[in-house]
Enzyme design. Structure first.
Site, PDB file in Angstrom:
ATOM      1  N   ARG A  46      19.411 -15.545  26.773  1.00  0.00           N
ATOM      2  CA  ARG A  46      19.936 -14.289  26.533  1.00  0.00           C
ATOM      3  C   ARG A  46      20.626 -14.323  25.042  1.00  0.00           C
ATOM      4  O   ARG A  46      21.296 -15.201  24.863  1.00  0.00           O
ATOM      5  CB  ARG A  46      20.609 -13.623  27.654  1.00  0.00           C
ATOM      6  CG  ARG A  46      19.778 -13.353  28.912  1.00  0.00           C
ATOM      7  CD  ARG A  46      20.671 -12.775  29.977  1.00  0.00           C
ATOM      8  NE  ARG A  46      21.648 -13.977  30.251  1.00  0.00           N
ATOM      9  CZ  ARG A  46      22.424 -13.557  31.121  1.00  0.00           C
ATOM     10  NH1 ARG A  46      22.564 -12.497  31.820  1.00  0.00           N
ATOM     11  NH2 ARG A  46      23.444 -14.429  31.804  1.00  0.00           N
TER      12      ARG A  46
ATOM     13  N   ASP B 158      19.893 -20.458  30.013  1.00  0.00           N
ATOM     14  CA  ASP B 158      20.051 -19.063  29.639  1.00  0.00           C
ATOM     15  C   ASP B 158      19.568 -18.918  28.116  1.00  0.00           C
ATOM     16  O   ASP B 158      20.158 -19.506  27.318  1.00  0.00           O
ATOM     17  CB  ASP B 158      21.534 -18.904  29.814  1.00  0.00           C
ATOM     18  CG  ASP B 158      21.772 -17.304  29.811  1.00  0.00           C
ATOM     19  OD1 ASP B 158      21.152 -16.613  29.337  1.00  0.00           O
ATOM     20  OD2 ASP B 158      23.016 -16.974  30.329  1.00  0.00           O
TER      21      ASP B 158
END
Ligand SMILES: [Zn+2]
Length: 208
Positions: free
Chosen positions: A129, A127
């Protein structure tokens, strides 16, 4: 380095869920423009918020590999009804790995890898983000305390670390299909998403 965001343009737009004010934000870190859908209704209690990452495959092309399209529409409906905002983050496709890499990871998933191992096989983060931009936008809107629509505990922690207090987590169980059941159970079992043990997918929505 702190990310600076700026509301560049805003207008109230009629939508299938009712009137929503669309506000376009620029940010100092990338060229991506982000969009806020703000309900004109005053919220009861802390405003309801969804921080949603762009997903072209699910939202535009109707891919059933994820639940993003249904999550976005459900969140827009919820905030249009109850007050609050959806913060739509562009440039975060495929948990931040970009569109080409997302499709490369899908290719590996055709051969049996799950959504996490496919990213790792490509040498990419699980991930990638960055939610600091979402926090900066929320603070610019004056949303210091929010009720967050999410199944992702890491998103709650990231917003809190950037100065937005999540006073309630509102789970979102929508868009479960035969095709994304494995994806969602992987997010539940390997990323700690709060999803039910039995996902009990809904019947097919597309014609075979
Ligand atoms: Zn998606």
């Amino acid at each position: 380095m702190a990310i600076f965001v700026k509301a560049e343009a805003r207008s109230i737009v009629p939508t299938i869920w009712g009137d929503l004010e669309l506000i376009v934000y620029s940010n100092s870190a990338t060229d991506d423009e982000h969009i806020v859908a703000l309900s004109p209704k005053p919220p009861v209690g802390d405003p309801l918020v969804r921080v949603h990452s762009e997903c072209i495959t699910g939202e535009i092309f109707g891919s059933l590999k994820c639940d993003c399209g249904d999550q976005l529409q459900d969140a827009l409906k919820q905030i249009a009804t109850n007050g609050g905002a959806v913060v739509y983050l562009r440039g975060q496709e495929g948990r931040g790995i970009g569109l080409s890499n997302k499709i490369r990871a899908y290719k590996l998933q055709e051969d049996g890898l799950d959504t996490i191992d496919a990213n790792l096989e490509l040498g990419l983060p699980v991930d990638n983000r960055d939610f600091t931009v979402a926090a900066a936008i929320l603070l610019d809107l004056g949303f210091k305390e929010i009720r967050l629509i999410t199944n992702n505990p890491a998103k709650v922690d990231a917003l809190k670390a950037s100065g937005v207090n999540v006073t309630e987590v509102v789970p979102q169980i929508v868009g479960i299909t035969e095709e994304n059941e494995n994806y969602l159970s992987t997010k539940r079992d390997r990323l700690g998403h709060t999803l039910p043990r039995d996902l009990g997918h809904e019947p097919h929505k597309h014609e075979n």
